[in-house]
Write an enzyme that holds these catalytic residues in place. Structure first.
Site, PDB file in Angstrom:
ATOM      1  N   GLU A 165     -26.865 -16.502 -10.589  1.00 56.62           N
ATOM      2  CA  GLU A 165     -26.029 -15.341  -9.792  1.00 56.62           C
ATOM      3  C   GLU A 165     -26.520 -15.207  -8.468  1.00 56.62           C
ATOM      4  OE1 GLU A 165     -25.952 -11.762 -12.385  1.00 56.62           O
ATOM      5  OE2 GLU A 165     -26.247 -13.212 -13.868  1.00 56.62           O
ATOM      6  N   CYS A 191     -63.838  11.919   5.866  1.00 59.16           N
ATOM      7  CA  CYS A 191     -63.191  11.074   6.882  1.00 59.16           C
ATOM      8  C   CYS A 191     -61.820  11.978   6.562  1.00 59.16           C
ATOM      9  CB  CYS A 191     -63.102   9.671   6.347  1.00 59.16           C
ATOM     10  SG  CYS A 191     -62.086   8.838   7.622  1.00 59.16           S
ATOM     11  N   LYS A 250     -35.746 -15.685  -3.572  1.00 62.22           N
ATOM     12  CA  LYS A 250     -35.132 -15.111  -2.189  1.00 62.22           C
ATOM     13  C   LYS A 250     -35.104 -16.170  -1.146  1.00 62.22           C
ATOM     14  CE  LYS A 250     -35.719 -10.543  -2.820  1.00 62.22           C
ATOM     15  NZ  LYS A 250     -36.441  -9.725  -1.941  1.00 62.22           N
ATOM     16  N   LYS A 296     -28.034 -12.535  -5.538  1.00 58.50           N
ATOM     17  CA  LYS A 296     -28.747 -11.347  -5.625  1.00 58.50           C
ATOM     18  C   LYS A 296     -28.066 -10.272  -4.551  1.00 58.50           C
ATOM     19  CE  LYS A 296     -33.105  -9.226  -5.913  1.00 58.50           C
ATOM     20  NZ  LYS A 296     -32.984  -8.189  -4.846  1.00 58.50           N
ATOM     21  N   ARG A 322     -30.644   3.966  -9.908  1.00 58.81           N
ATOM     22  CA  ARG A 322     -31.837   3.324 -10.530  1.00 58.81           C
ATOM     23  C   ARG A 322     -33.043   4.462 -10.713  1.00 58.81           C
ATOM     24  NH1 ARG A 322     -34.744  -2.426  -9.365  1.00 58.81           N
ATOM     25  NH2 ARG A 322     -35.773  -1.383  -7.735  1.00 58.81           N
ATOM     26  N   LYS A 333     -31.375 -16.547 -14.340  1.00 54.80           N
ATOM     27  CA  LYS A 333     -31.694 -15.718 -15.844  1.00 54.80           C
ATOM     28  C   LYS A 333     -31.794 -16.760 -16.980  1.00 54.80           C
ATOM     29  CE  LYS A 333     -29.669 -11.550 -13.917  1.00 54.80           C
ATOM     30  NZ  LYS A 333     -28.323 -10.604 -13.743  1.00 54.80           N
ATOM     31  N   TYR A 369     -23.643  -7.464 -13.111  1.00 53.90           N
ATOM     32  CA  TYR A 369     -24.413  -8.435 -13.143  1.00 53.90           C
ATOM     33  C   TYR A 369     -25.367  -8.128 -14.519  1.00 53.90           C
ATOM     34  CZ  TYR A 369     -28.082  -5.368 -11.334  1.00 53.90           C
ATOM     35  OH  TYR A 369     -28.916  -4.190 -11.458  1.00 53.90           O
ATOM     36  N   GLU A 423     -24.553  -3.591  -8.970  1.00 57.08           N
ATOM     37  CA  GLU A 423     -24.849  -3.138  -7.635  1.00 57.08           C
ATOM     38  C   GLU A 423     -23.663  -2.581  -6.888  1.00 57.08           C
ATOM     39  OE1 GLU A 423     -28.167  -4.048  -7.102  1.00 57.08           O
ATOM     40  OE2 GLU A 423     -28.494  -4.128  -5.132  1.00 57.08           O
ATOM     41  N   SER A 473     -37.223  -4.203 -12.401  1.00 59.32           N
ATOM     42  CA  SER A 473     -36.913  -4.619 -11.151  1.00 59.32           C
ATOM     43  C   SER A 473     -37.014  -6.128 -11.229  1.00 59.32           C
ATOM     44  CB  SER A 473     -38.240  -4.153 -10.300  1.00 59.32           C
ATOM     45  OG  SER A 473     -38.486  -4.653  -9.254  1.00 59.32           O
ATOM     46  N   ASP A 529       0.784  -1.131  -0.111  1.00 56.87           N
ATOM     47  CA  ASP A 529       0.118   0.054   0.105  1.00 56.87           C
ATOM     48  C   ASP A 529       0.691   1.187   0.196  1.00 56.87           C
ATOM     49  OD1 ASP A 529      -2.071  -1.791   0.242  1.00 56.87           O
ATOM     50  OD2 ASP A 529      -2.625  -0.950   2.045  1.00 56.87           O
ATOM     51  N   GLU A 543       3.821   1.798  -1.461  1.00 57.67           N
ATOM     52  CA  GLU A 543       4.574   2.063  -2.629  1.00 57.67           C
ATOM     53  C   GLU A 543       3.414   2.641  -3.559  1.00 57.67           C
ATOM     54  OE1 GLU A 543       7.489  -1.276  -4.356  1.00 57.67           O
ATOM     55  OE2 GLU A 543       6.061  -2.178  -2.612  1.00 57.67           O
ATOM     56  N   PHE A 544       2.155   1.897  -3.467  1.00 58.21           N
ATOM     57  CA  PHE A 544       1.139   2.625  -4.168  1.00 58.21           C
ATOM     58  C   PHE A 544       0.751   4.031  -4.035  1.00 58.21           C
ATOM     59  CE2 PHE A 544      -3.396   3.567  -5.339  1.00 58.21           C
ATOM     60  CZ  PHE A 544      -3.441   2.984  -6.316  1.00 58.21           C
ATOM     61  N   ASP A 545       0.781   4.293  -2.653  1.00 53.66           N
ATOM     62  CA  ASP A 545       0.632   5.674  -2.259  1.00 53.66           C
ATOM     63  C   ASP A 545       1.575   6.725  -2.745  1.00 53.66           C
ATOM     64  OD1 ASP A 545      -1.566   5.007  -1.119  1.00 53.66           O
ATOM     65  OD2 ASP A 545      -0.851   4.941   1.108  1.00 53.66           O
ATOM     66  N   ASP A 568     -27.281  -7.245  -2.316  1.00 53.88           N
ATOM     67  CA  ASP A 568     -27.986  -6.583  -1.512  1.00 53.88           C
ATOM     68  C   ASP A 568     -27.405  -5.067  -1.288  1.00 53.88           C
ATOM     69  OD1 ASP A 568     -30.591  -5.949  -0.536  1.00 53.88           O
ATOM     70  OD2 ASP A 568     -30.053  -6.624   1.498  1.00 53.88           O
ATOM     71  N   CYS A 603     -63.734   2.331   4.998  1.00 54.83           N
ATOM     72  CA  CYS A 603     -64.561   3.445   5.471  1.00 54.83           C
ATOM     73  C   CYS A 603     -65.260   4.128   4.319  1.00 54.83           C
ATOM     74  CB  CYS A 603     -63.683   4.535   6.374  1.00 54.83           C
ATOM     75  SG  CYS A 603     -64.685   6.084   6.617  1.00 54.83           S
TER      76      CYS A 603
HETATM   77  P1  AMP Z   1     -35.675  -5.683  -6.554  1.00 52.55           P
HETATM   78  O1  AMP Z   1     -35.228  -4.060  -6.238  1.00 52.55           O
HETATM   79  O2  AMP Z   1     -36.100  -6.244  -5.467  1.00 52.55           O
HETATM   80  O3  AMP Z   1     -36.976  -5.406  -7.472  1.00 52.55           O
HETATM   81  O4  AMP Z   1     -34.752  -6.376  -7.325  1.00 52.55           O
HETATM   82  C1  AMP Z   1     -34.078  -6.002  -8.524  1.00 52.55           C
HETATM   83  C2  AMP Z   1     -32.748  -5.470  -8.021  1.00 52.55           C
HETATM   84  O5  AMP Z   1     -31.861  -6.584  -7.595  1.00 52.55           O
HETATM   85  C3  AMP Z   1     -32.030  -4.944  -9.434  1.00 52.55           C
HETATM   86  O6  AMP Z   1     -32.110  -3.412  -9.499  1.00 52.55           O
HETATM   87  C4  AMP Z   1     -30.575  -5.109  -9.013  1.00 52.55           C
HETATM   88  O7  AMP Z   1     -30.127  -4.106  -8.388  1.00 52.55           O
HETATM   89  C5  AMP Z   1     -30.468  -6.058  -7.941  1.00 52.55           C
HETATM   90  N1  AMP Z   1     -29.816  -7.180  -7.984  1.00 52.55           N
HETATM   91  C6  AMP Z   1     -28.549  -7.608  -7.275  1.00 52.55           C
HETATM   92  N2  AMP Z   1     -28.117  -8.553  -7.970  1.00 52.55           N
HETATM   93  C7  AMP Z   1     -28.487  -9.112  -9.118  1.00 52.55           C
HETATM   94  C8  AMP Z   1     -28.239  -9.946 -10.328  1.00 52.55           C
HETATM   95  N3  AMP Z   1     -27.121 -11.075  -9.821  1.00 52.55           N
HETATM   96  N4  AMP Z   1     -28.897  -9.824 -11.217  1.00 52.55           N
HETATM   97  C9  AMP Z   1     -29.973  -8.649 -11.444  1.00 52.55           C
HETATM   98  N5  AMP Z   1     -30.189  -7.853 -10.475  1.00 52.55           N
HETATM   99  C10 AMP Z   1     -29.433  -8.203  -9.449  1.00 52.55           C
HETATM  100 ZN    ZN Z   2     -63.495   7.260   8.401  1.00 47.98          ZN
END
Ligand code: AMP
Ligand code: ZN
Length: 665
Positions: free
Chosen positions: A111, A427, A309, A113, A134, A285, A222, A170, A80, A31, A33-35, A115, A421
């Site tokens: 793949e 209301c 999921k 997913k 997005r 996919k 991805y 992501e 999505s 690190d 040397e890199f710096d 987060d 209601c």
């Molecule tokens: P959701 O927001 O729950 O509808 O899920 C869609 C989101 O999953 C996408 O917008 C991506 O940001 C995310 N994501 C994470 N990993 C992957 C993957 N391997 N392929 C596609 N989408 C992914």
């Molecule tokens: Zn009401």
């Protein structure tokens, strides 16, 4: 060596080390040397600003400050994903895929997913041009300055990349980096961050990019979109992208069948806990791009992908009290107020109980110990009761009969789960809810006016519907609590400016039940102005793409109400947009009105998406599967054999791309 050559040589060397360190995980220098080398380059660049380059490794340290992130329309929409939670749902999805593709052979890329926060990165001639969040999928924020500081985002690519494309990736915050950030915050006396995902998303929107540079964010690739890509499957793309310099997680696997997919899911369900970052499922996919194109998209998600999921994390806690909320449509939502409990990194205090049936089905009672789970949704849900812990004197929950806000007797339509209601005009939460919806960001987006002010204005008797906003005066506002002259002016100006909001958003803002953003867009496009829409019958509405019985009926009922018409008339007088603009109308005709098209195969002159747009712009409807309602099948090369068979059997005309283009000429 000239100065310029020296600078270039240093850049090349540092790029190489960056890639080794952040993408390949195999550094070859220390690190320190890199710096030293980076400092040397920084000094040279400062002395010779004429050689500055936006892809230089020195931009990684950040510095650029963005006050307002510019909104950018995505060239290709960011979708999505549809979710599934069981093997059965996976098999159903496979069945649907095979049906549309006509039982051809399908393989899948699996793949993880990741987060985090999704991002679209545009590359032109191998250089990072732009990074956009997005947002709502159609448009997002330009966060390029921040993206450049993320070390695993290549600023310049290697190898044989296409001239222009968008990367879908992501941005994640690995767990150990997240923990370190939190330790630092705690020792500074600050509150720790809740979870890595929100922190990653928040980081992208920091104004000072040098702060982003300090966060250990990573970019995991991805997907890719663009024209003239020199590969034809998802799996191939992943390995190509790795060659160009992107970080592509190793886990990806090509699966020949759904049973291989299940093996992948089961393996990673436990193994994921050994990964450096959080994942919440597997994304399956369809591997072939040609098949992906054939499958296309629903309003929200690709038909060719499915998120499987992982089982959500679960916690046990005490249900203290059940309360009831009244929404803007009058729908009653029971809410569980819980003893706060930590679940998947966030503290949970409330959970939705959905409706009376749900409470009865699980026999949920105040005083119960309940299991709370957090699935994909933001709001956690109660999935069961620990009966062994139920207090002896407990009695079954009796659902409320009267509105907790206005006392009106609730009703429930046959076949519907929700109580309502019916007191729409009297209301309070319904009245303010409708106005709050009208001014919300995706509708009229009125600056200077928030939800609380709406409640205040209503309480003071200044507004009872959204049209009243347009007659507010400064004199009325000034005496209100916490209302300074400046904020009164802002409010009035914000309301006045909203008359330029386009028709489809005004339509969404009206708050017709079941008319969400997408439906409002479809209706605006199909009817072009409010008068045509108001005159439409249920049958006519049903002929619009994606409009079903429930929506059609709700639209007709809305315009039957005298008071709604009155409000619309007032809004018209105030100058709001009730028709599409000239610009939006350009290229739109009615030539194909009443006709339904199915598009299949690969085309020469126009892309498939364009073809579909032509159909819709000319008043036609696009459908994915052939039925007796289909008017024409537009067939390109490699049309699915089962589609051809079906069209022949039903006697539906199959036309070529040219035939179609002639139709709309
Ligand atoms: P959701 O927001 O729950 O509808 O899920 C869609 C989101 O999953 C996408 O917008 C991506 O940001 C995310 N994501 C994470 N990993 C992957 C993957 N391997 N392929 C596609 N989408 C992914
Ligand atoms: Zn009401």
């Amino acid at each position: 060596m000239t100065i310029k050559e020296k600078i270039e040589a240093l850049r090349t060397e540092l790029r190489e080390h960056n890639h080794r360190y952040y993408v390949l995980d195999t550094p070859t220098i220390s690190d320190f040397e890199f710096d030293m080398k980076l400092k040397e380059l920084q000094a040279l660049e400062e002395q010779n600003p004429e050689f500055m380059d936006a892809t230089s490794p020195t931009v990684r340290v950040g510095g650029a400050v963005t006050k307002n992130f510019e909104t950018v329309v995505h060239e290709e929409r960011m979708y999505s994903l549809d979710n599934s939670y069981s093997k059965e749902e996976l098999l159903d999805w496979e069945k649907r895929v095979l049906r549309i593709l006509g039982n051809s052979e399908v393989s899948f890329t699996c793949e993880l997913k990741y987060d985090g926060a999704s991002i679209s990165l545009t590359y032109e001639n191998g250089e990072l041009l732009r990074g956009v969040t997005r947002g709502d999928g159609f448009q997002g924020d330009d966060v390029t300055a921040n993206i450049r500081t993320i070390k695993s985002v290549p600023l310049r690519l290697q190898g044989d990349f296409p001239p222009k494309f968008h990367i879908r990736a992501e941005i994640v915050l690995p767990l150990d980096g997240f923990d370190k950030m939190n330790q630092e915050r705690i020792s500074n006396g600050e509150d720790p961050y809740m979870n890595p995902r929100n922190t990653a998303a928040g980081s992208l929107k920091l104004q000072d990019s040098s702060l982003v540079a300090e966060r250990p964010l990573e970019c995991l690739l991805y997907g890719i979109t663009g024209k003239n890509l020199n590969f034809s499957t998802q799996y191939e793309m992943l390995s190509k992208a790795k060659e160009w310099g992107f970080k592509v997680p190793e886990a990806a696997k090509l699966c020949k069948s759904t049973s291989e997919v299940m093996e992948f899911v089961e393996y990673w369900d436990t193994e994921r806990h050994n990964l450096p970052y959080e994942t919440d499922g597997v994304v399956v996919k369809v591997n072939s791009y040609a098949q992906q194109e054939e499958l296309g998209y629903t309003a929200k998600a690709p038909r060719w992908a499915l998120a499987y999921k992982f089982k959500a994390e679960r916690a046990t806690t005490l249900l203290k009290e059940i309360t009831y909320q009244v929404g803007r449509t009058g729908a009653i939502t029971p809410v569980a107020n819980l003893e706060p409990v930590l679940l998947a990194g966030t503290t949970v205090k409330r959970a939705s109980l959905h409706n009376a049936d749900q409470i009865a089905k699980l026999d949920i009672r105040e005083g119960d110990t309940v299991y709370v789970e957090k699935g994909g949704e933001i709001i956690p849900k109660i999935i069961g009761v620990d009966l062994s812990n139920r207090p002896v004197q407990s009695s079954a929950t009796v659902y409320i009969k009267y509105c907790p806000e206005c006392g009106t007797e609730l009703n429930r339509k046959a076949g519907e789960a929700q109580h309502f209601c019916p007191n729409e005009t009297g209301c309070p939460p319904q009245i303010t809810g409708r106005i709050q919806h009208f001014i919300s960001r995706k509708a009229m987006d009125i600056e200077g006016l928030g939800s609380e002010t709406v409640e205040l204005l209503f309480k003071e008797g200044l507004i009872t519907n959204y049209a009243d906003l347009y007659t507010l005066t400064k004199e009325q506002l000034m005496p209100l609590e916490r209302m300074a002259e400046k904020s009164a002016e802002n409010l009035i100006n914000g309301v006045a400016a909203s008359i330029n909001i386009p028709f489809e958003r005004v339509l969404f803002g009206l708050g017709i039940r079941y008319v969400g953003e997408t439906v409002a867009k479809k209706l605006a496009k199909a009817y072009k102005n409010i008068d045509a829409l108001m005159a439409a019958t249920t049958t006519e509405l049903l002929s619009v793409d994606e409009i079903g019985d429930r929506i059609a009926e709700s639209v007709v009922n809305f315009f039957k109400e005298e008071k709604n018409i009155e409000i619309i008339d007032r809004l018209k007088r105030y100058g709001l947009q009730f028709s599409l603009t000239e610009e939006q109308l350009e290229g739109q005709t009615e030539i194909l009105k009443g006709q339904t098209f199915v598009v299949s195969g690969v085309f020469e002159k126009v892309g498939r998406a364009e073809l579909k747009k032509y159909i819709e712009d000319n008043g036609g409807k696009v459908s994915t599967s052939i039925s007796s309602k289909t008017s024409y099948v537009v067939a390109g090369a490699n049309m699915g054999p089962s589609k051809k068979e079906k069209a022949d059997k039903l006697g539906i005309a199959i036309i070529s791309e040219d035939d179609f283009l002639n139709m709309i000429q």
